[in-house]
Design a protein around this motif. Structure first.
Motif, PDB file in Angstrom:
ATOM      1  N   ALA A  70       5.156  -9.802  -3.860  1.00 40.83           N
ATOM      2  CA  ALA A  70       4.400  -8.581  -3.590  1.00 40.83           C
ATOM      3  C   ALA A  70       4.545  -8.173  -2.139  1.00 40.83           C
ATOM      4  O   ALA A  70       4.540  -9.018  -1.247  1.00 40.83           O
ATOM      5  CB  ALA A  70       2.925  -8.807  -3.922  1.00 40.83           C
ATOM      6  N   THR A  71       4.690  -6.905  -1.913  1.00 40.21           N
ATOM      7  CA  THR A  71       4.738  -6.399  -0.544  1.00 40.21           C
ATOM      8  C   THR A  71       3.393  -5.755  -0.235  1.00 40.21           C
ATOM      9  O   THR A  71       2.874  -4.993  -1.050  1.00 40.21           O
ATOM     10  CB  THR A  71       5.875  -5.370  -0.397  1.00 40.21           C
ATOM     11  OG1 THR A  71       7.079  -5.929  -0.912  1.00 40.21           O
ATOM     12  CG2 THR A  71       6.094  -4.995   1.050  1.00 40.21           C
ATOM     13  N   ALA A  72       2.858  -6.080   0.905  1.00 38.74           N
ATOM     14  CA  ALA A  72       1.551  -5.561   1.293  1.00 38.74           C
ATOM     15  C   ALA A  72       1.591  -4.034   1.332  1.00 38.74           C
ATOM     16  O   ALA A  72       2.598  -3.434   1.688  1.00 38.74           O
ATOM     17  CB  ALA A  72       1.164  -6.096   2.658  1.00 38.74           C
ATOM     18  N   THR A  73       0.493  -3.416   0.953  1.00 47.19           N
ATOM     19  CA  THR A  73       0.446  -1.964   0.956  1.00 47.19           C
ATOM     20  C   THR A  73      -0.386  -1.414   2.103  1.00 47.19           C
ATOM     21  O   THR A  73      -0.488  -0.215   2.278  1.00 47.19           O
ATOM     22  CB  THR A  73      -0.153  -1.430  -0.357  1.00 47.19           C
ATOM     23  OG1 THR A  73      -1.498  -1.891  -0.450  1.00 47.19           O
ATOM     24  CG2 THR A  73       0.632  -1.907  -1.562  1.00 47.19           C
ATOM     25  N   TYR A  74      -0.982  -2.319   2.874  1.00 47.06           N
ATOM     26  CA  TYR A  74      -1.930  -1.817   3.866  1.00 47.06           C
ATOM     27  C   TYR A  74      -1.285  -0.938   4.940  1.00 47.06           C
ATOM     28  O   TYR A  74      -1.962  -0.141   5.560  1.00 47.06           O
ATOM     29  CB  TYR A  74      -2.746  -2.946   4.506  1.00 47.06           C
ATOM     30  CG  TYR A  74      -1.948  -3.967   5.254  1.00 47.06           C
ATOM     31  CD1 TYR A  74      -1.620  -3.759   6.587  1.00 47.06           C
ATOM     32  CD2 TYR A  74      -1.565  -5.160   4.648  1.00 47.06           C
ATOM     33  CE1 TYR A  74      -0.909  -4.713   7.280  1.00 47.06           C
ATOM     34  CE2 TYR A  74      -0.840  -6.110   5.343  1.00 47.06           C
ATOM     35  CZ  TYR A  74      -0.516  -5.880   6.663  1.00 47.06           C
ATOM     36  OH  TYR A  74       0.190  -6.813   7.362  1.00 47.06           O
ATOM     37  N   LEU A  75       0.032  -1.084   5.099  1.00 51.04           N
ATOM     38  CA  LEU A  75       0.663  -0.249   6.118  1.00 51.04           C
ATOM     39  C   LEU A  75       0.748   1.216   5.699  1.00 51.04           C
ATOM     40  O   LEU A  75       0.899   2.092   6.535  1.00 51.04           O
ATOM     41  CB  LEU A  75       2.030  -0.804   6.491  1.00 51.04           C
ATOM     42  CG  LEU A  75       1.921  -2.027   7.407  1.00 51.04           C
ATOM     43  CD1 LEU A  75       3.263  -2.688   7.600  1.00 51.04           C
ATOM     44  CD2 LEU A  75       1.329  -1.643   8.760  1.00 51.04           C
ATOM     45  N   PHE A  76       0.590   1.467   4.402  1.00 45.50           N
ATOM     46  CA  PHE A  76       0.542   2.854   3.941  1.00 45.50           C
ATOM     47  C   PHE A  76      -0.822   3.483   4.252  1.00 45.50           C
ATOM     48  O   PHE A  76      -1.047   4.645   4.012  1.00 45.50           O
ATOM     49  CB  PHE A  76       0.803   2.933   2.433  1.00 45.50           C
ATOM     50  CG  PHE A  76       2.230   2.673   2.065  1.00 45.50           C
ATOM     51  CD1 PHE A  76       3.164   3.682   2.145  1.00 45.50           C
ATOM     52  CD2 PHE A  76       2.635   1.414   1.654  1.00 45.50           C
ATOM     53  CE1 PHE A  76       4.491   3.447   1.811  1.00 45.50           C
ATOM     54  CE2 PHE A  76       3.959   1.170   1.321  1.00 45.50           C
ATOM     55  CZ  PHE A  76       4.890   2.185   1.400  1.00 45.50           C
ATOM     56  N   ARG A  77      -1.712   2.642   4.733  1.00 51.71           N
ATOM     57  CA  ARG A  77      -3.046   3.138   5.045  1.00 51.71           C
ATOM     58  C   ARG A  77      -3.236   3.290   6.534  1.00 51.71           C
ATOM     59  O   ARG A  77      -4.260   3.783   6.998  1.00 51.71           O
ATOM     60  CB  ARG A  77      -4.109   2.166   4.525  1.00 51.71           C
ATOM     61  CG  ARG A  77      -4.149   2.075   3.024  1.00 51.71           C
ATOM     62  CD  ARG A  77      -5.300   1.198   2.622  1.00 51.71           C
ATOM     63  NE  ARG A  77      -6.525   1.609   3.278  1.00 51.71           N
ATOM     64  CZ  ARG A  77      -7.564   0.829   3.493  1.00 51.71           C
ATOM     65  NH1 ARG A  77      -7.537  -0.422   3.127  1.00 51.71           N
ATOM     66  NH2 ARG A  77      -8.629   1.298   4.091  1.00 51.71           N
ATOM     67  N   LEU A 137       4.340   2.538  -5.283  1.00 57.41           N
ATOM     68  CA  LEU A 137       3.204   2.301  -4.381  1.00 57.41           C
ATOM     69  C   LEU A 137       1.914   2.127  -5.179  1.00 57.41           C
ATOM     70  O   LEU A 137       1.153   1.184  -4.955  1.00 57.41           O
ATOM     71  CB  LEU A 137       3.060   3.467  -3.392  1.00 57.41           C
ATOM     72  CG  LEU A 137       1.839   3.420  -2.476  1.00 57.41           C
ATOM     73  CD1 LEU A 137       1.790   2.145  -1.654  1.00 57.41           C
ATOM     74  CD2 LEU A 137       1.815   4.631  -1.534  1.00 57.41           C
ATOM     75  N   SER A 146       1.794  -1.209  -6.871  1.00 57.12           N
ATOM     76  CA  SER A 146       1.480  -2.288  -5.930  1.00 57.12           C
ATOM     77  C   SER A 146       0.003  -2.292  -5.560  1.00 57.12           C
ATOM     78  O   SER A 146      -0.638  -3.341  -5.524  1.00 57.12           O
ATOM     79  CB  SER A 146       2.310  -2.144  -4.660  1.00 57.12           C
ATOM     80  OG  SER A 146       3.678  -2.299  -4.933  1.00 57.12           O
ATOM     81  N   GLU A 161      -2.788  -5.154  -6.400  1.00 58.66           N
ATOM     82  CA  GLU A 161      -3.604  -5.774  -5.356  1.00 58.66           C
ATOM     83  C   GLU A 161      -5.088  -5.684  -5.686  1.00 58.66           C
ATOM     84  O   GLU A 161      -5.875  -6.532  -5.297  1.00 58.66           O
ATOM     85  CB  GLU A 161      -3.371  -5.074  -4.005  1.00 58.66           C
ATOM     86  CG  GLU A 161      -2.191  -5.606  -3.238  1.00 58.66           C
ATOM     87  CD  GLU A 161      -2.088  -4.973  -1.848  1.00 58.66           C
ATOM     88  OE1 GLU A 161      -3.061  -4.338  -1.383  1.00 58.66           O
ATOM     89  OE2 GLU A 161      -1.020  -5.100  -1.237  1.00 58.66           O
TER      90      GLU A 161
END
Lengths: 313, 313
Positions: A54-61, A97, A100, A104
């Motif tokens: 899994a790739t973290a998605t928090y950077l899209f935030r 996205l 993911s 999460e």
DNA sequence: GCATTTCTTTGACATTTGCCAATCGATGTG
DNA sequence: CACATCGATTGGCAAATGTCAAAGAAATGC
């Protein structure tokens, strides 16, 4: 048992390779199989959810834009796709996205509700497999034929399959020909139970539909073009789980809505975390309606829509 | 900001590679960097938790043996390492397995308690990085010097770092020279607060200690050899978070325990999910005591210990 | 303002991995 | 019982990846 035995060697290979960091040839040696088999097993382990990448998605935030949307509309979290991409790429970025983000958000033992639409279908399609336990996936709207691969029930089951979860299907059509028949069906214990179970959901995943000529509800045959025109004069602004809402997010008082079998809007709003995903720029007005109605606590959208939202507010 | 900017390109590379399935050279082309940089970024993404690769642990629970232990001791879940390995390998398997199980159990926004010991240290050491949000890691016992790399506070902080969590340290020694001083210290607001926060934990991770000559508490200087002998005549059976318990899992009424500053045993038992990890076969008796005392809801152990447990019961 | 250190990036090479066609083996069928 | 069929396994090769030393860039110290 034979299945479990096969799983066992796959798991063992995955464990040695990913957790212990052995090379494929070392794993092969340990398990007394060829390296080619190891490679094959590893691929299966990834595809079946024994191994999760899994790739973290928090950077899209992390962008200014997401913060602004969060603040303006009082949302818990907003993910913005492709702030530095062309509009086409942006839209293509949404399904992976959203998948993911959804993965999460789902936790073990939870109950999740899935509505249906082109977007949700696209999300299901790219969602990776996970090895969750005790998850239940609930279908939030009635069924109807689809020009895509999945019908609502298939979509629910597909997501359930990928989450290793139990799927609860809804055995009723989305729209009936008369309100009376819809009422009668809603009172059927088996349907009633399903509808009740919606309020027990921890999380929901849906998009919002437009009311255009080429909108989802029309193309799937739930609404005719003339009904559509009629609804628009009555103030229809969007579609949530098959139901038509006005610009304030309230259920439109119309014949169509009375003939629909779907999760009650109040139950939907009662779900603690409501993940709304919007892909197309044309969904701006429906999205505003959904936000006004409180159908969204977490949003995944393109930078274009986010900017539109802030601009016109 | 510079940090965030650097993170950004790493994240983008990881997203394109892992989520979209591009090859490294394609990613390099898209981002206008060399492929070698992509390889480097991807490694960083994995090491920092931007990308998470997890192997399911449920297959360690699928065996007859785990079921039997679960049933016999009324545990929620039991993971058994290396049912078909030699005893040496078995023990080596415990830290990565426990780390994986722990990572599967921790959820966003949770508060987890960490006690300390050789085993917990080994687990922290192999635990991979995760990108959790809102997690708090609480140290469950006082501090003492260690012959290993980590002291209790460092161990807590290390796990916190790997979970991207906040660490709450305990600023008191584990053992004081007199009960009075321990009492006084326990009444200090800053310590009191920490002790109180234990009962709010959602999850705890610890092992159980032995009371042998070469046991942890002795080697770290918390107990002298003569005290040890004394305690054993009083019925000491094991050590939980620095405190000595008897075979029924009750706090031993002794001078040593009165001098210890650590989480109250009742608070520990009140934590909903209590993950106990046992590596060495010599910990059989302490483990029985811990089980009797209700300090364990989830167990990670070797096949050898599991068999011993069932055999002697 | 220059030297020094430290971190980043890259090209080139060695190693590792993915994949395919060929083979093996089990199971079912005429 | 031979034959066909289907899935699992493997050897070998092409492609993809990891790594390292060297060059470059940025930060630090004098």
């Amino acid at each position: 048992m034979a299945k479990a035995q096969a799983d066992r060697i796959v798991h063992k290979a995955a464990w040695l390779y990913y957790t212990h960091g052995l090379r494929q040839d070392e794993v092969a040696q340990r398990l007394n199989i060829s390296r080619a088999s190891v490679a094959l097993y590893l691929r299966r382990a990834r595809e079946s959810g024994i191994v999760t990448i899994a790739t973290a998605t928090y950077l899209f935030r992390g962008e200014q834009l997401s913060r602004e949307v969060e603040d303006r509309f009082g949302l818990e979290a907003v993910w913005i796709a492709g702030e530095d991409l062309a509009a086409d790429d942006e839209e293509a970025e949404i399904p992976p996205l959203a998948a993911s983000v959804f993965l999460e958000m789902v936790g073990r033992g939870q109950r999740v509700g899935i509505a249906w639409g082109r977007t949700v279908y696209a999300i299901a399609d790219v969602m990776s497999f996970a090895d969750l336990e005790g998850v239940t996936v609930v279908q939030l709207c009635g069924n109807l034929g689809a020009p895509y691969s999945y019908r609502p029930d298939q979509c629910t089951m597909e997501i359930a399959r990928r989450l290793n979860a139990r799927g609860l299907n809804f055995y009723a059509p989305l729209v009936l020909s008369t309100p009376d028949l819809a009422d009668a069906l809603r009172d059927e214990p088996v349907i009633h139970e399903q509808l009740d179970s919606v309020s027990g959901c921890d999380l929901s995943l849906y998009s919002v539909g437009t009311l255009d000529e080429d909108s989802h509800v029309v193309k799937c045959g739930a609404l005719t073009t003339s009904e559509l025109a009629q609804l628009k004069t009555q103030g229809a602004a969007g579609v949530i789980a098959g139901q038509v809402i006005d610009r304030n997010g309230l259920l439109l008082d119309c014949d169509y809505n009375r003939r629909v079998i779907s999760a009650d809007l109040e139950s939907l709003k009662a779900i603690p975390r409501r993940l709304l995903v919007v892909q197309e720029e044309s969904k701006l007005e429906p999205l505003r309606a959904a936000l006004a109605g409180g159908f969204c606590s977490h949003l995944v959208a393109t930078a274009t829509i986010a900017r539109d939202l802030l601009a016109g507010d």
